[in-house]
Design an enzyme around this catalytic site. Sequence first.
Site, PDB file in Angstrom:
ATOM      1  N   ASP A 407      47.954  11.358   1.578  1.00 54.62           N
ATOM      2  CA  ASP A 407      46.932  12.227   2.158  1.00 54.62           C
ATOM      3  C   ASP A 407      47.369  12.590   3.580  1.00 54.62           C
ATOM      4  O   ASP A 407      48.320  12.006   4.118  1.00 54.62           O
ATOM      5  CB  ASP A 407      45.586  11.481   2.166  1.00 54.62           C
ATOM      6  CG  ASP A 407      44.404  12.385   2.463  1.00 54.62           C
ATOM      7  OD1 ASP A 407      44.560  13.618   2.395  1.00 54.62           O
ATOM      8  OD2 ASP A 407      43.317  11.859   2.763  1.00 54.62           O
ATOM      9  N   GLU A 410      49.902  17.332   5.551  1.00 61.74           N
ATOM     10  CA  GLU A 410      50.206  18.752   5.802  1.00 61.74           C
ATOM     11  C   GLU A 410      51.271  18.954   6.899  1.00 61.74           C
ATOM     12  O   GLU A 410      52.013  19.952   6.759  1.00 61.74           O
ATOM     13  CB  GLU A 410      48.915  19.501   6.166  1.00 61.74           C
ATOM     14  CG  GLU A 410      47.933  19.661   5.032  1.00 61.74           C
ATOM     15  CD  GLU A 410      47.226  18.364   4.648  1.00 61.74           C
ATOM     16  OE1 GLU A 410      46.913  18.189   3.468  1.00 61.74           O
ATOM     17  OE2 GLU A 410      47.017  17.523   5.547  1.00 61.74           O
ATOM     18  N   ASP A 484      39.384  18.361  -0.119  1.00 64.69           N
ATOM     19  CA  ASP A 484      38.013  18.013   0.251  1.00 64.69           C
ATOM     20  C   ASP A 484      37.007  19.084  -0.181  1.00 64.69           C
ATOM     21  O   ASP A 484      36.446  19.820   0.648  1.00 64.69           O
ATOM     22  CB  ASP A 484      37.921  17.783   1.755  1.00 64.69           C
ATOM     23  CG  ASP A 484      38.728  16.572   2.199  1.00 64.69           C
ATOM     24  OD1 ASP A 484      39.024  15.731   1.335  1.00 64.69           O
ATOM     25  OD2 ASP A 484      39.061  16.485   3.387  1.00 64.69           O
TER      26      ASP A 484
END
Length: 793
Positions: A407, A410, A484
């Site tokens: 997670d 990015e 999300d």
Amino acid sequence: MLEDSSFAIRPDSTKNLTKIKYFDIGSLLTFQQNESIFTFHCQHGFISLLFYRDDIVRIIMDPSSEPSLKSSVALVKQPDPVKVQLEELDEKIIIASPKLTVELHKSPLRVCIKDKNENILVTESNLGMGYTSTNAVFCLKDMDADDHFYGFGEKTGFLDKRGEKMTMWNSDVYAPHNPEIDALYQSIPYFMTIRDGKAHGIFFDNTFKTTFDFKSNNDAYSFSAEGGQLDYYILAGPSPKDVIEQYTDLTGRMPLPPKWALGYHQSKYSYKSEQEVRELASKFAEKQIPIDAIYLDIHYMDGYRVFTFDRAAFPDPKQLIHDLKQEGIHVVPIVDPGVKQDPNYHIYKEGVLENHFCKYLEGDLYLDEVWPGISAFPDFTNTETRKWWGEKHSFYTDLGIEGIWNDMNEPAVFNKTKTMDLDVIHNNDGDLKTHLELHNIYGLLMGKATYKGLEQQLNGKRPFLLTRAGFAGIQRYAAVWTGDNRSFWEHLEMSLPMLMNLGVSGIPFCGPDVGGFAHDSNGQLLTRWMQVGAFTPFFRNHNALDTVRQEPWSFGEKYEKMIKKYIQLRYQWLPHLYTLFMEASQTGIPVMRPLFLEYPNDSKTTNLSDQFLIGDHVLIAPIMKPDTYHRVVYLPEGDWVNYWTDDSFQGGTYILVEADLETLPIFIKKGSMIAHGAIKYSTMAPETNMEIHLYPNEKGEIAYTIYDDDGETFAYEKGDYFLKKITCQQTPSDIQLSINDENTSFKPSWNEWTLVIHLLKEPPKVFVNNEEITNDRFIFNSEKQTFSIKFYE
């Protein structure tokens, strides 16, 4: 924030004050051929062209010098030998393979690409390739009135992206996802065009921020990048499946996942202690609800330090993981890239001393804030850093863990830009690049490091990796979830086209947070979403801190019973799904498919975003609105059967379907077979009740293949698998079956199976491999109009 108010559109806005100048590539000056590579020197730049296959051609433009043929990390394919013919005419140059013809018009240089039947795939008119005064590169292509566009990875909105403008820039987006949200966690700069039932594709291999514009012009579309070369591949098709096969030949295909990764997964941000995890597992066992994985979010760690456990909350993680695995449950912990700045923390210390963290050009360490506080970030562009990071996962594998969840990759950072400083320099194995150029591949390279590390440590077992961020090629290492989302009915609706476009983009193993991550779910929404989740490739229920719980029993017995039914149904369908996953690993064709993939000539499927196919013959039409117990379903050509009732419907039309809260509308196309297994507590339980359901038609042969292997190791790659092919030929008086074991190196756990033939008014004569089946081998149920035959291996 002012940018979220009317301030953003004030008349005196200083946006766009700088005038950008655009430069066309200009006319052709000279060209040369060096073996299979053609290079063209134009007035304002250089172009190289080479074929990768008969049906794939690569075109590269560089404004200042002869183009580099180096590809990004997305590419895994080397060019095949291709027989090419060259013809030079006064006004154009023609370069042709057996399946593609490239015409380069000289003044100005414009490209036209045709298939072997002289149909135009891609052409340029007023504008073509060029660059800007800001060092961006761009390309414009003509757009036909009948063009429809799919792919682009993870994008909100409807299925067909005509009329959209999309940015590829990996971004952490917690704000409610909606059709206006542009850049999300994945950047897949690839798309497919369908025109008059035929398909072709373009893959734009550029890691900078890229933009695809199908909105600004009615008769042209463009793709551009903020830097680098204009480097793209034309994929000839001609079918949508051909385009996906071609694209995944370039960028790789998903490895066959372990079976446990295909079961039901339960997660929450966060299960904060060993006691809570044990109680959760016990409740699943008590309620006899199947489960294969429990996830640990960031609270399992010591102060959010990766590669640690909070020993107060998790005093004996190894015993916990062992005990859960005995019950068929795998533990999947989260691992983020941010490494806490702490000289007493061994991961940080090693990373600094061994030069594994991102830096500025002057040598200063790049530090910024994420969950652990001020943190450093591994430079995954370095081979040695990826190796180091992968080896660190022995911390988890030594405990018995076989799956990891990446997670915040990015990478997400808690600052105004929400990511790493673009001036950071990545070492890139000595070929220094800014983060501006390599931002979009950070998650892909973290995934590669993680997967390869697990692969080396698991002693032949298949790893499972789940990722939020990625680039083209991420399917080689990880499953993808869509980040999300929220517990809104609109987000349930939105998840379907997102997943279908991910599948079209070469990522077959994908799914949303079932039930929604943020906001509060409710019993009706969770039930409908779990129905869909039972048929999405990745099936995980996950929600956030300070939201109402959404485990299967959270909203009372009424909803629990229905939710349990669909989790169990997932396990019954696993033999069929596993065969489809095997096919996806070999061809790239997704498990969950938009209807246009199978029916590209049917205009009604062009933007059909609220239905999907599992494989080629199973249609899922979920209800995605509250207090709604009916919906319109489009059935494409052919005859279809209601899975629950065996009622028949003629295709090529819309029907109104009644479906109470307990019912997910499912239709099976006549002329197909579906494998069903037993309801099990987890995929670890042996398969004991194999059924093949046959839905005959009167139009000839039906063929079905069922695949199985140990579900755990890579032995299948060496031929250790089971493959059974069943064919059926129906006549008015009998059914002729041919059953062949194509490969029996692996012996499945079931040694008997039942063939269930649907939709029969009376028992027919049944012949198997030319031998008639006697009455003591079958049972006919006149009420359900099914005919069962039991076979023994």
